[in-house]
Design a protein around this motif. Structure first.
Motif: not given
Length: 183
Positions: A53, A56-57
């Motif tokens: 995550e 992805d950020q």
């Protein structure tokens, strides 16, 4: 080296500095239980999920910084009510009654990146994304390595216990033979 059928198979190991580790390196052990154990550990690990995550950020932040190179465009609309006073038209004692007005149109603003500040911000975000990708790789390799090491240690302990059990069984047979001989 290992025996496959009647043939001795040998694989030489080489250290490859700066190369990527194969994503499923443990398959070289050719152990279905180990494969299953590691796959389950990878699927159930919250730290890997969080690292994915975060990566992805970081990638989205790169895309957002790229947006700063383009001029933002908007469609704006305004309405209001206007009244001009007597002083607006001078000494002619002329006045206009209050009236509504409406405005609509595009709004574009753009700051040219003359000194490369926006490009530096993009490079920074790319470097942060690359860092996060390496962090994810490190977490993955660390997790799979720890699981493999623990599985090997567990298998070793089980093999030792099996060996001790066989020795005890042989000692029990020997004790039986000694008792028989003594009798």
């Amino acid at each position: 080296s290992y025996v496959a059928g009647d043939e001795l198979v040998s694989h030489e190991q080489h250290v490859a500095l700066g190369k990527r580790i194969a994503s499923e390196w443990w398959v070289l052990f050719a152990s279905k239980p180990l494969d299953s154990l590691i796959n389950r550990a990878v699927a159930d690990n919250y730290a890997l999920g969080a690292a994915r995550e975060t990566l992805d950020q970081a990638r989205e932040a790169v895309r957002a910084e790229h947006g700063g190179l383009m001029p933002p465009a908007a469609l704006a609309a305004t309405s209001g009510r206007q009244k001009y006073g007597v002083a607006q038209f001078g000494p002619a004692n002329f006045s206009i009654s209050p009236f509504p007005y409406y405005e609509a149109g595009p709004a574009i603003s753009w700051t040219p990146d003359l000194f490369g500040g926006q490009r530096r911000r993009i490079e920074r975000q790319r470097a942060l994304a690359a860092y996060q990708a390496h962090e994810l790789d490190a977490a993955y390799v660390s997790l799979t390595g720890k699981v493999a090491a623990e599985a090997i240690e567990l298998a070793s302990a089980k093999a030792e216990m099996d060996t001790v059990q066989r020795i005890l069984a042989e000692d029990a047979k020997t004790l039986g033979l000694v008792r028989l001989a003594y009798a």
